[in-house]
Design a protein around this motif. Structure first.
Motif, PDB file in Angstrom:
ATOM      1  N   TYR A  57      -3.388   7.316   8.274  1.00  0.00           N
ATOM      2  CA  TYR A  57      -3.915   6.564   7.148  1.00  0.00           C
ATOM      3  C   TYR A  57      -2.857   6.387   6.072  1.00  0.00           C
ATOM      4  N   CYS A  58      -2.849   5.233   5.486  1.00  0.00           N
ATOM      5  CA  CYS A  58      -2.072   4.952   4.296  1.00  0.00           C
ATOM      6  C   CYS A  58      -2.991   5.112   3.089  1.00  0.00           C
ATOM      7  N   ALA A  59      -2.504   5.782   2.060  1.00  0.00           N
ATOM      8  CA  ALA A  59      -3.301   6.017   0.872  1.00  0.00           C
ATOM      9  C   ALA A  59      -2.456   5.777  -0.369  1.00  0.00           C
ATOM     10  N   ALA A  60      -3.116   5.566  -1.493  1.00  0.00           N
ATOM     11  CA  ALA A  60      -2.402   5.284  -2.730  1.00  0.00           C
ATOM     12  C   ALA A  60      -3.168   5.818  -3.923  1.00  0.00           C
ATOM     13  N   ASP A  61      -2.425   6.104  -4.970  1.00  0.00           N
ATOM     14  CA  ASP A  61      -3.011   6.486  -6.235  1.00  0.00           C
ATOM     15  C   ASP A  61      -2.095   6.021  -7.341  1.00  0.00           C
ATOM     16  N   GLU A  62      -2.673   5.634  -8.448  1.00  0.00           N
ATOM     17  CA  GLU A  62      -1.903   5.077  -9.553  1.00  0.00           C
ATOM     18  C   GLU A  62      -1.531   6.106 -10.609  1.00  0.00           C
ATOM     19  N   HIS A  63      -1.746   7.373 -10.325  1.00  0.00           N
ATOM     20  CA  HIS A  63      -1.435   8.426 -11.284  1.00  0.00           C
ATOM     21  C   HIS A  63      -0.594   9.555 -10.705  1.00  0.00           C
ATOM     22  N   LEU A  64      -0.677   9.799  -9.410  1.00  0.00           N
ATOM     23  CA  LEU A  64      -0.020  10.936  -8.790  1.00  0.00           C
ATOM     24  C   LEU A  64       1.481  10.723  -8.662  1.00  0.00           C
ATOM     25  N   ILE A  65       2.215  11.827  -8.747  1.00  0.00           N
ATOM     26  CA  ILE A  65       3.608  11.829  -8.354  1.00  0.00           C
ATOM     27  C   ILE A  65       3.680  12.175  -6.873  1.00  0.00           C
ATOM     28  N   CYS A  66       4.794  11.856  -6.254  1.00  0.00           N
ATOM     29  CA  CYS A  66       4.972  12.123  -4.837  1.00  0.00           C
ATOM     30  C   CYS A  66       5.492  13.537  -4.639  1.00  0.00           C
ATOM     31  N   SER A  67       4.697  14.382  -3.991  1.00  0.00           N
ATOM     32  CA  SER A  67       5.100  15.741  -3.667  1.00  0.00           C
ATOM     33  C   SER A  67       4.206  16.278  -2.571  1.00  0.00           C
ATOM     34  N   THR A  68       4.604  17.413  -1.975  1.00  0.00           N
ATOM     35  CA  THR A  68       3.784  18.025  -0.942  1.00  0.00           C
ATOM     36  C   THR A  68       2.556  18.725  -1.513  1.00  0.00           C
ATOM     37  N   ASP A  69       2.470  18.817  -2.825  1.00  0.00           N
ATOM     38  CA  ASP A  69       1.212  19.133  -3.478  1.00  0.00           C
ATOM     39  C   ASP A  69       0.440  17.814  -3.550  1.00  0.00           C
ATOM     40  N   TRP A  70      -0.201  17.449  -2.473  1.00  0.00           N
ATOM     41  CA  TRP A  70      -0.638  16.082  -2.214  1.00  0.00           C
ATOM     42  C   TRP A  70      -1.552  15.498  -3.263  1.00  0.00           C
ATOM     43  N   GLY A  71      -2.399  16.306  -3.855  1.00  0.00           N
ATOM     44  CA  GLY A  71      -3.331  15.801  -4.850  1.00  0.00           C
ATOM     45  C   GLY A  71      -4.434  14.978  -4.219  1.00  0.00           C
ATOM     46  N   GLU A  72      -5.035  14.137  -5.022  1.00  0.00           N
ATOM     47  CA  GLU A  72      -6.145  13.311  -4.578  1.00  0.00           C
ATOM     48  C   GLU A  72      -5.776  11.841  -4.684  1.00  0.00           C
ATOM     49  N   TYR A  73      -5.895  11.146  -3.564  1.00  0.00           N
ATOM     50  CA  TYR A  73      -5.595   9.719  -3.501  1.00  0.00           C
ATOM     51  C   TYR A  73      -6.885   8.922  -3.557  1.00  0.00           C
ATOM     52  N   ASP A  74      -6.902   7.896  -4.373  1.00  0.00           N
ATOM     53  CA  ASP A  74      -8.121   7.138  -4.617  1.00  0.00           C
ATOM     54  C   ASP A  74      -8.332   5.988  -3.648  1.00  0.00           C
ATOM     55  N   TYR A  75      -7.259   5.436  -3.095  1.00  0.00           N
ATOM     56  CA  TYR A  75      -7.358   4.245  -2.260  1.00  0.00           C
ATOM     57  C   TYR A  75      -6.847   4.547  -0.864  1.00  0.00           C
ATOM     58  N   TRP A  76      -7.556   4.017   0.132  1.00  0.00           N
ATOM     59  CA  TRP A  76      -7.252   4.320   1.533  1.00  0.00           C
ATOM     60  C   TRP A  76      -7.312   3.079   2.392  1.00  0.00           C
ATOM     61  N   GLY A  77      -6.449   3.042   3.392  1.00  0.00           N
ATOM     62  CA  GLY A  77      -6.524   2.011   4.399  1.00  0.00           C
ATOM     63  C   GLY A  77      -7.509   2.387   5.484  1.00  0.00           C
ATOM     64  N   GLN A  78      -7.577   1.553   6.515  1.00  0.00           N
ATOM     65  CA  GLN A  78      -8.563   1.743   7.573  1.00  0.00           C
ATOM     66  C   GLN A  78      -8.107   2.703   8.663  1.00  0.00           C
ATOM     67  N   GLY A  79      -6.835   3.004   8.709  1.00  0.00           N
ATOM     68  CA  GLY A  79      -6.296   3.897   9.712  1.00  0.00           C
ATOM     69  C   GLY A  79      -5.779   3.161  10.932  1.00  0.00           C
ATOM     70  N   THR A  80      -4.790   3.757  11.586  1.00  0.00           N
ATOM     71  CA  THR A  80      -4.250   3.214  12.821  1.00  0.00           C
ATOM     72  C   THR A  80      -3.994   4.367  13.784  1.00  0.00           C
ATOM     73  N   GLN A  81      -4.407   4.191  15.029  1.00  0.00           N
ATOM     74  CA  GLN A  81      -4.338   5.258  16.012  1.00  0.00           C
ATOM     75  C   GLN A  81      -2.933   5.383  16.580  1.00  0.00           C
ATOM     76  N   VAL A  82      -2.419   6.607  16.589  1.00  0.00           N
ATOM     77  CA  VAL A  82      -1.161   6.935  17.243  1.00  0.00           C
ATOM     78  C   VAL A  82      -1.459   7.943  18.340  1.00  0.00           C
ATOM     79  N   THR A  83      -1.090   7.617  19.560  1.00  0.00           N
ATOM     80  CA  THR A  83      -1.304   8.501  20.691  1.00  0.00           C
ATOM     81  C   THR A  83       0.027   8.760  21.378  1.00  0.00           C
ATOM     82  N   VAL A  84       0.368  10.029  21.516  1.00  0.00           N
ATOM     83  CA  VAL A  84       1.614  10.431  22.153  1.00  0.00           C
ATOM     84  C   VAL A  84       1.251  11.116  23.463  1.00  0.00           C
ATOM     85  N   SER A  85       1.661  10.541  24.559  1.00  0.00           N
ATOM     86  CA  SER A  85       1.333  11.067  25.873  1.00  0.00           C
ATOM     87  C   SER A  85       2.359  12.102  26.307  1.00  0.00           C
ATOM     88  N   SER A  86       1.885  13.140  26.989  1.00  0.00           N
ATOM     89  CA  SER A  86       2.759  14.196  27.472  1.00  0.00           C
ATOM     90  C   SER A  86       3.225  13.914  28.885  1.00  0.00           C
TER      91      SER A  86
END
Length: 124
Positions: free
Chosen positions: A95-124
């Motif tokens: 998923y792609c997400a966005a927020d108009e207040h957060l800084i970018c860090s691994t303390d992810w916080g809360e994102y207000d806007y989200w996309g629909q998602g896209t499936q990634v499948t990795v075969s072994s």
């Protein structure tokens, strides 16, 4: 209204590469952050990466550091997630997400806007 549209998911073999795109629109501020998340059914959503509006600040989860790269093209209004050395454990809905207040860090916080998602499948 902020809109996010992911694309680029698909099926790839272990060790392969895939590049996801997140087309964004509707931002009215210049301090927004765009993040990538992924989720497997039955498990909690996991923060993967993020980039600030200028593309200068980025962050990565330990599980993908060194394999994934996030970039931003302001001219195309698109954020990319280049995924290399893919493993079956990377299989998830991304998923792609966005927020108009957060800084970018691994303390992810809360994102207000989200996309629909896209499936990634990795075969072994």
């Amino acid at each position: 209204e902020v809109q996010l549209v992911e694309s680029g998911g698909g099926l790839v073999q272990t060790g392969g590469s895939l590049k996801l795109s997140c087309a964004y629109s509707g931002f009215t501020r210049d301090d927004y952050t765009i993040g990538w998340f992924r989720q497997v059914p039955g498990k909690a959503r996991e923060g993967v990466s993020c980039v600030d509006n200028g593309g200068d600040e980025t962050a990565y989860a330990d599980s993908v550091k060194g394999r994934f790269t996030v970039t931003k093209d302001n001219d195309r209004n698109t954020v990319y997630l280049q995924m290399n050395s893919l493993e079956p454990e990377d299989t998830a809905v991304y998923y792609c997400a966005a927020d108009e207040h957060l800084i970018c860090s691994t303390d992810w916080g809360e994102y207000d806007y989200w996309g629909q998602g896209t499936q990634v499948t990795v075969s072994s």
